[in-house]
Enzyme design. Structure first.
Site, PDB file in Angstrom:
ATOM      1  N   PRO A  25      34.839  46.885  35.896  1.00 40.71           N
ATOM      2  CG  PRO A  25      35.782  46.561  33.771  1.00 40.71           C
ATOM      3  CD  PRO A  25      36.122  46.964  35.177  1.00 40.71           C
ATOM      4  CG  MET A  26      32.940  43.261  37.843  1.00 38.20           C
ATOM      5  SD  MET A  26      33.017  42.677  39.519  1.00 38.20           S
ATOM      6  CE  MET A  26      33.348  40.972  39.253  1.00 38.20           C
ATOM      7  CB  CYS A 108      36.180  39.469  27.852  1.00 37.54           C
ATOM      8  SG  CYS A 108      34.735  38.416  28.092  1.00 37.54           S
ATOM      9  CE  LYS A 147      39.435  44.715  34.219  1.00 39.58           C
ATOM     10  NZ  LYS A 147      38.992  43.354  33.930  1.00 39.58           N
ATOM     11  NE  ARG A 233      36.700  37.242  41.300  1.00 39.80           N
ATOM     12  CZ  ARG A 233      37.587  36.263  41.289  1.00 39.80           C
ATOM     13  NH1 ARG A 233      37.172  35.013  41.295  1.00 39.80           N
ATOM     14  NH2 ARG A 233      38.876  36.521  41.270  1.00 39.80           N
TER      15      ARG A 233
HETATM   16  C1  LIG Z   1      30.873  38.226  36.877  1.00 41.85           C
HETATM   17  C2  LIG Z   1      32.061  38.932  36.283  1.00 41.85           C
HETATM   18  C3  LIG Z   1      31.879  39.832  35.257  1.00 41.85           C
HETATM   19  C4  LIG Z   1      32.980  40.497  34.700  1.00 41.85           C
HETATM   20  N1  LIG Z   1      32.775  41.383  33.687  1.00 41.85           N
HETATM   21  C5  LIG Z   1      33.831  42.063  33.168  1.00 41.85           C
HETATM   22  C6  LIG Z   1      33.637  43.034  32.149  1.00 41.85           C
HETATM   23  O1  LIG Z   1      32.516  43.314  31.711  1.00 41.85           O
HETATM   24  N2  LIG Z   1      34.738  43.664  31.668  1.00 41.85           N
HETATM   25  C7  LIG Z   1      36.003  43.397  32.144  1.00 41.85           C
HETATM   26  O2  LIG Z   1      36.971  43.989  31.687  1.00 41.85           O
HETATM   27  N3  LIG Z   1      36.196  42.502  33.117  1.00 41.85           N
HETATM   28  C8  LIG Z   1      35.150  41.844  33.647  1.00 41.85           C
HETATM   29  N4  LIG Z   1      35.352  40.964  34.664  1.00 41.85           N
HETATM   30  C9  LIG Z   1      36.701  40.854  35.258  1.00 41.85           C
HETATM   31  C10 LIG Z   1      36.843  41.831  36.439  1.00 41.85           C
HETATM   32  O3  LIG Z   1      36.739  43.167  36.013  1.00 41.85           O
HETATM   33  C11 LIG Z   1      38.175  41.635  37.178  1.00 41.85           C
HETATM   34  O4  LIG Z   1      39.237  41.997  36.338  1.00 41.85           O
HETATM   35  C12 LIG Z   1      38.375  40.199  37.634  1.00 41.85           C
HETATM   36  O5  LIG Z   1      37.194  39.696  38.227  1.00 41.85           O
HETATM   37  C13 LIG Z   1      39.531  40.092  38.634  1.00 41.85           C
HETATM   38  O6  LIG Z   1      39.296  40.897  39.743  1.00 41.85           O
HETATM   39  P1  LIG Z   1      38.677  40.318  41.139  1.00 41.85           P
HETATM   40  O7  LIG Z   1      39.522  39.154  41.554  1.00 41.85           O
HETATM   41  O8  LIG Z   1      38.797  41.512  42.047  1.00 41.85           O
HETATM   42  O9  LIG Z   1      37.275  39.918  40.855  1.00 41.85           O
HETATM   43  C14 LIG Z   1      34.279  40.263  35.201  1.00 41.85           C
HETATM   44  C15 LIG Z   1      34.447  39.353  36.243  1.00 41.85           C
HETATM   45  C16 LIG Z   1      33.368  38.691  36.786  1.00 41.85           C
HETATM   46  C17 LIG Z   1      33.590  37.728  37.926  1.00 41.85           C
END
Ligand SMILES: Cc1cc2nc3c(=O)[nH]c(=O)nc-3n(C[C@H](O)[C@H](O)[C@H](O)COP(=O)(O)O)c2cc1C
Length: 329
Positions: A25-26, A108, A147, A233
């Site tokens: 989720p992002m 978050c 999460k 990411r």
């Molecule tokens: C721009 C952005 C938006 C995100 N939005 C959410 C979200 O809506 N819900 C959530 O549980 N995590 C959110 N995250 C966290 C990601 O889901 C993920 O757990 C975190 O980025 C670590 O993983 P990565 O290193 O692969 O990015 C967000 C991260 C980023 C960078």
């Protein structure tokens, strides 16, 4: 563990996913268009952007827009955030018909979310975590994932305690992003937390954090640190990461995408975005994605400047054609 069983179906309660590679989720990034691009690359489960449980209950139409998704996205998980067990449970009752899976965000780090007592603020209140998971579990007829992050700060690394509560209250899987709230996105995700946690969990552990290459996923899966990997990411402008992870079962990795493939996918993403958001919003929202698709290619900084001044679909199509699809020396 042998190479051939790294990628395998994953069971989340009653839901059997085709494989164990999941899109994170992002908020502000993984909208329907972006999710479809990753679905077409092979992601087995897509999560919505985080959605306010309060907003759903107040019937905010903007909030409900985040619930919308395409049939092609299924299986599709809705992620809610909130601090109140009754509100979260009611929000789940109202939206679960539109989801194959429900997730509660307890990770978050954003100040506004924390101030409301939601997201990673919950990690400081294990009793409230317990009340929330219990209430949501009772209301929820779908598989339920939670999460979390590793804790509030390095002095309060309570992921094992929270994970046990989540499991005991009946969640079907735990997603861990092994950074603390106070770390934000700095430093490195501490994958050692997966190693500590996994032996104590009976429910699947989904690993999120710094999975930027297929080799990273291979490491997590061969070392049996998790049951599934979640791509965040690393998927920026790079749906081929999911394709490459799925190919870990094969003897040789796929060839990197050609410029033409990158251009075709960027175009597909642009068209989807404009169909779904309308031309004006679609063109604005796609800017960051196009910059990511162009990363590492000669002339990317000029391309970025041009993308950021483009207003129309026609202009963006032309720019993509020129940058990715023209003959290059
Ligand atoms: C721009 C952005 C938006 C995100 N939005 C959410 C979200 O809506 N819900 C959530 O549980 N995590 C959110 N995250 C966290 C990601 O889901 C993920 O757990 C975190 O980025 C670590 O993983 P990565 O290193 O692969 O990015 C967000 C991260 C980023 C960078």
């Amino acid at each position: 563990m042998t190479r051939s069983i790294l990628i395998q179906p994953l069971q989340l309660g009653s839901l059997i996913l085709q494989n164990n590679v999941i899109l994170a989720p992002m908020a502000g990034v993984n909208n329907t268009a972006c999710r479809l691009i990753h679905k077409r690359a092979g992601a087995a489960l897509l999560y919505s952007e985080m959605i306010s449980a309060n907003g759903l209950i107040r019937a905010g139409s903007k909030t409900w827009e985040l619930v919308d998704h395409a049939e092609e996205e299924r299986p599709f998980a809705l992620q809610l955030f909130g601090d109140d067990p009754a509100v979260l449970a009611e929000a789940v009752r109202r939206c679960q018909d539109q989801a194959d899976c429900i997730d509660i965000n307890m990770g978050c780090p954003v100040r506004k979310v924390i101030r409301s007592g939601a997201g990673s603020a919950l990690l400081r209140d294990p009793a409230q975590v317990s009340r929330i998971v219990r209430a949501v579990r009772q209301a929820c007829q779908r598989p339920l994932t939670i999460k979390i992050r590793s804790g509030w700060d390095l002095q309060q690394l309570n992921f094992a305690e929270i994970a046990t509560i989540v499991q005991d209250e009946g969640a079907d899987a735990l997603i861990l992003h092994p950074r603390t709230r106070c770390q934000g996105f700095g430093g490195q995700a501490n994958w050692n937390h997966f190693a500590i946690l996994r032996p104590h969990l009976q429910i699947p552990l989904i690993a999120s954090g710094d999975i930027f290459t297929a080799e990273a996923a291979r490491h997590l899966l061969t070392q049996q640190l998790c049951d599934a990997v979640m791509i965040g990411r690393g998927g920026y402008g790079n749906p081929w990461l999911i394709r490459d992870i799925l190919a870990l079962n094969h003897p040789a990795p796929p060839a990197p995408p050609s410029l033409a493939e990158r251009g075709q996918t960027a175009l597909e993403h642009l068209e989807l975005n404009c169909q779904l958001l309308g031309e004006r919003q679609g063109c604005l929202d796609i800017r960051k994605h196009l910059c990511w698709y162009a990363r590492g290619i000669d002339g990317a900084s000029d391309f970025r400047l041009q993308v950021n001044s483009c207003q129309s679909l026609l202009q963006l199509r032309h720019l993509i054609h020129h940058f990715f699809l023209r003959d290059r020396p």
